[in-house]
Each structure stands twice: as C-alpha cells, then as structure tokens.
Design an enzyme around this catalytic site. Structure first.
Site, PDB file in Angstrom:
ATOM      1  CE  LYS A 195      52.492 -45.975  23.505  1.00  0.00           C
ATOM      2  NZ  LYS A 195      53.964 -46.273  22.759  1.00  0.00           N
TER       3      LYS A 195
ATOM      4  CD  GLU B 270      58.282 -29.237  23.560  1.00  0.00           C
ATOM      5  OE1 GLU B 270      57.654 -29.728  22.910  1.00  0.00           O
ATOM      6  OE2 GLU B 270      58.685 -29.095  24.579  1.00  0.00           O
TER       7      GLU B 270
ATOM      8  CB  CYS C 258      58.637 -31.078  29.310  1.00  0.00           C
ATOM      9  SG  CYS C 258      58.467 -32.862  29.079  1.00  0.00           S
TER      10      CYS C 258
ATOM     11  CD  GLU D  20      52.346 -32.862  33.243  1.00  0.00           C
ATOM     12  OE1 GLU D  20      52.854 -31.761  32.755  1.00  0.00           O
ATOM     13  OE2 GLU D  20      51.541 -33.056  34.478  1.00  0.00           O
TER      14      GLU D  20
HETATM   15  C1  UN1 Z   1      60.739 -33.457  31.580  1.00  0.00           C
HETATM   16  O1  UN1 Z   1      61.387 -32.772  30.930  1.00  0.00           O
HETATM   17  O2  UN1 Z   1      59.646 -34.405  30.672  1.00  0.00           O
HETATM   18  O3  UN1 Z   1      62.590 -30.912  36.482  1.00  0.00           O
HETATM   19  C2  UN1 Z   1      60.754 -33.883  33.162  1.00  0.00           C
HETATM   20  C3  UN1 Z   1      63.123 -31.634  35.583  1.00  0.00           C
HETATM   21  C4  UN1 Z   1      63.080 -33.285  35.765  1.00  0.00           C
HETATM   22  C5  UN1 Z   1      62.028 -33.604  35.114  1.00  0.00           C
HETATM   23  C6  UN1 Z   1      61.954 -33.330  33.854  1.00  0.00           C
HETATM   24  N1  UN1 Z   1      63.268 -33.467  37.087  1.00  0.00           N
HETATM   25  O4  UN1 Z   1      63.709 -31.197  34.676  1.00  0.00           O
END
Ligand code: UN1
Length: 495
Positions: free
Chosen positions: A174, A384, A283, A249
């Site tokens: 999904k 965040e 993230c 995550e």
């Molecule tokens: C994310 O921000 O969800 O290291 C992943 C990084 C990328 C992956 C980020 N290779 O910023």
C-alpha cells in the site's frame, strides 16, 4: 475520462469494487497526474488471499532464482531510470537530480538483495552428542504488508520489497496516496520481469481504509511501516494485539553539530544539502544545527547567504534547487511552525514565507527557512517539521551539544563537523542515534548498511543491509540425529 490506474491483485490489474476514485496532482503545477481506484478492506482481503496462495510456491522457488529475477528487475529499473525520475518529480515534487538518486537507491537495493539469493547464511555447529548434526536456517513468514511514504517513492518501497522477496515472503503493497503512480510503475516493472502472479499485490487507497485493513488482517503476519510516529505507534499497537511482527521507521529531529574547529565551508554545504534537499521532507533531514558559539555568527551568515540564493521552482528544471512540498496541508503545517518559532522568541534569520511569486503560486512552495538563537526547549528545536526549516542552537561545549542531540524523543540521524579526531570519537560513542555522520550532513544512507533509528524513531528493527534479513525471516534450528538411538540432550552427554 482519463485512464484509471488500478490495483494489481493475483497478477491482474483490477478496479476496486468500491467504484470510487482519487486523484493526484503535480505539487509544482496543479496538473493532473492520474486518477486511481480507491480501495477498501475487500480489496485488501483479495490481495492477501492472492499473496497467501502465491506464498506456497514462492517460498519453494530456489532463492538464487529469486535473486536472478531481482537482478533483471534492477536492470530494468536502471534502463528506465530517467523516465521514472521524471515521473517522480511530477508526482511528488523533489528536484530531478534527487529523483534520480531515489531511483538509484532502488536499483542499488535490488541488486544488493539479488545477491542475497545466494547467501542468507545460517549456522552449522557441532552437537554436544555424537552422531548428531546441528544447523540453523532462515524461513520466510508468509504475507508481508508494506505501507510506504511519499517522500522516497521508489527507494523506500525497494527497502521493504526486495528483502521480503529474496527471503521468500509475498507482498501486499500500500503506497502513500500522494505517490500511487510511482508504485504502479514499480509493480509494472516487476510484472514485465516475470514476477509470478500473487507474489506482489498492489492496493491503492488511504490509511484508514487500506492501511488499517492490512494491519488488522489475520493472514498478514509481517508489517513494515514508514511514516509518522503517531501512526506508527498505532500500527504497532494493532499489530501487537494479533502478535504480528512490525517494523517501524518514523520521525526524526536530526542534528548537525558544528564544532569550533570545523571546516565551515564543508559544514555549510552539508547543512544546506541535508536541511533543504527534498524540500526538507526526509526523515533524515537536518532540522537542528548545534553550533559552537565561537562559530555561530559566521556559520549563520554563510548559511543565510546561501539559502537566500536557492532557486525555488518546478523540480524538472535542472537549475532549480528546491522543489515544492508535497501538499497544501504540508505547506500550511510547515508555515505554522514558522509562526510558532517566532512566538517562542527564536530569530528568523531567513525565509519564513510561503512562496507565491509568478508560477510558484500554482504549487506548494516554501522558502528555505533558518531560525537562529533557538533554545533547546523550543518546539521548533524538538518537533519534526518535515519541511525546509532548520534551527540553529548555540552551545559552549561538545558535551552540551551531545546532550542536546540526545534529549529529543527521536534518534534517527546525527552528524558532527570537526577536525579533531577526539571530538569525532566522543560523538560516535555518546550520540544515541541509528545513523551518525562525521564531516557530512545527516542524509545519504547507503543501502548495504542498516537503516533505522532509536527511541521514538523506530521499534528496534532495521531496514537495509543484512539486518533486514532478520526482520523478514524466522530462525529454525534443526537437529538431525543419525545415531539410531535415543540421545537425550543435557543428559546423555554426561558419560
Ligand atoms: C527518508 O528520509 O525517509 O539517507 C529516507 C537518506 C536517504 C534515505 C532517506 N538515502 O537520506
């Protein structure tokens, strides 16, 4: 009526019985990307049934053969890299060079996991008894429900999909409702490369309809989720009630420490790239800069000068530095944090506005924004934001900097800029995040190392690297007794 993009269930492209649809529009221009079937729990159930059936044969398909299939998928992704990247920029806004990087990350992961088809090592060990053989082997669990975000529309699905497939699990996928077309492109490539029917199933729709139905489904023992901490904790709670294995995550509040001995030019490059790349919607984005007071002023001046010169625009234009954010809702939530920062008494050093000049008015653009003199207890320094906003927090020592890195609820990524090896090693020892960089920004994880975070960022699992294999398999310890008699462990070996 434009073509309707459909679900992929049991090897067929089919519309949801709901008859409902949803649209996705280009966040830079407002142009229609596509109209997509909007699924319900009944579609999820059909997908789970197809995946359950396919698991019976997929788990027995030799892992090196699964690897060969993944290898062709990786090659096909590589051939289509440019068109996939362009479609990604259109669908979610990140600038084209970064979209290419996103596709490349999926290519890398697919090649890497293809190789695991010939590894997936277990152990063979001596037995405490004579004429007995011991080993441990990895076993797939069955149907994996993967719920993926919009900010890395190919990379993150590949992190979940490829280790699941190589270890013999089947999938119900999904994707986020902001990036359904990229998910369709990914599945089309799997289909072209001959993925057996039912091994990967795609169900389009929202979290409350499709996501919940996957999480609650009795025949989905494995769940992988990337998204906000609030939603992720809900997924884990629902999963725990059914004793599922759930990998999360979630959020980050990643910090760059800049010490008094840092190379400032390098630090400025690293901060800008990790704070404003993907319009801050990673993230791993740098949303805090913890600056030694002796370099704070110069650092902020240089950051402001560079950030002010960044070009906003449609990410398909190669000269654009910062694309749109993903939606009107995100734009408003990011801008609300600018107001919060000002009320809290931080100094708005640059940016702070929604950008509306000319063609920017058609999309969701936010100026790269830097707050200075942020205190560690301010909301903009702890929550965040998921947009192009970063906060500079001054400190007097490395110990204070490390305390500030560690005191937020999240623990994904951090970085230190320093020329002093002692500072670097202290940071490596004392910072409690899943990822740590020395003399680089907070982004840029490579696929063959574990990816994930501590505390409210995760729940103990890791994606990518060989660590991913641990999530997607159960260990089975096997004892083969060829002595022809009863040998009791712990008892008959005393003689
Ligand atoms: C994310 O921000 O969800 O290291 C992943 C990084 C990328 C992956 C980020 N290779 O910023």
């Amino acid at each position: 009526m434009p073509d309707l993009f459909k679900n992929y269930i049991g090897g067929r492209w089919i519309e949801s019985a709901s008859g409902e649809t949803f649209e996705r529009r280009n966040p830079a221009t407002g142009e229609l990307i596509g109209t997509f079937t909007k699924s319900t729990a009944a579609d999820v159930d059909a997908a789970v049934q197809a995946a359950t059936k396919a698991f019976k044969s997929w788990r027995l398909y030799p892992a090196p053969k699964r690897g060969e299939l993944l290898y062709t998928v990786a090659q096909r992704l590589a051939e289509k890299k440019e068109s996939l990247a362009r479609e990604m920029t259109e669908e979610m806004g990140k600038v084209i060079s970064e979209a290419r990087g996103d596709v490349q990350e999926a290519i890398d992961m697919t090649f890497y996991m293809a190789g695991e088809g010939r590894r997936q090592y277990g152990q063979t060990t001596p037995s405490e008894l004579q004429n007995k053989f011991n080993m441990s082997v990895r076993k797939p669990l069955g149907v994996f429900g993967m719920i993926t975000p919009w900010n890395f529309p190919m990379a993150i699905p590949s992190w979940k999909m490829m280790p699941a497939l190589i270890t013999g699990n089947t999938i119900v996928f999904k994707p986020a409702t902001f990036t359904p077309r990229m998910a369709i492109r990914f599945v089309e490539i799997l289909e072209e490369c001959g993925i057996p029917e039912g091994v990967v199933n795609l169900v389009l729709g929202g979290g409350s309809d499709v996501g919940n139905a996957i999480v609650e489904h009795a025949d989905v023992p494995l769940i992988g989720f990337t998204g906000s901490t609030a939603t992720g904790v809900g997924v884990a709670t629902a999963g725990a009630r059914r004793n599922k294995r759930v990998s999360l995550e979630m959020g980050g509040k990643n910090a760059v420490i800049v010490m008094d001995d840092a190379k400032l030019d390098l630090a400025v490059d690293g901060i800008l790239w990790s704070a404003f790349g993907t319009s801050g919607q990673r993230c791993t984005a740098c949303s805090r800069v913890i600056a030694h007071r002796s370099v704070q002023r110069e650092l902020v001046e240089r950051l402001v000068a560079r950030a002010g010169g960044m070009r906003l625009g449609n990410g398909l234009d190669e000269s654009v530095d910062v694309g749109p954010v993903v939606s009107q809702g995100q734009l408003e939530s990011i801008n609300a944090y600018v107001g919060i920062g000002q009320q809290e008494g931080a100094r708005l050093a640059t940016g702070g506005q929604i950008a509306r000049e000319g063609a920017l008015g058609q999309g969701f653009f936010h100026q790269p924004t830097i707050f200075d003199n942020v205190r560690r207890d301010m909301r903009i320094g702890r929550e965040e934001i998921f947009g192009p906003v970063t906060s500079v927090i001054p400190v007097d020592s490395l110990d204070e900097a490390i305390d500030i890195v560690n005191e937020v609820q999240y623990g994904l990524s951090a970085s230190i800029f320093t020329q002093d090896i002692n500072n670097a090693y202290r940071a490596m020892r004392d910072i409690f995040t899943g990822i740590l960089y020395v003399n680089a920004g907070t982004t840029g994880a490579e696929i063959h190392l574990p990816f994930g975070g501590t505390k409210a960022t995760g729940n103990g699992h890791r994606e990518a690297g060989t660590a991913a294999l641990d999530f997607f398999t159960e260990w089975q310890s096997i004892y083969v007794d060829f002595s022809g008699k009863l040998q009791r462990a712990q008892i008959d070996n005393q003689e």
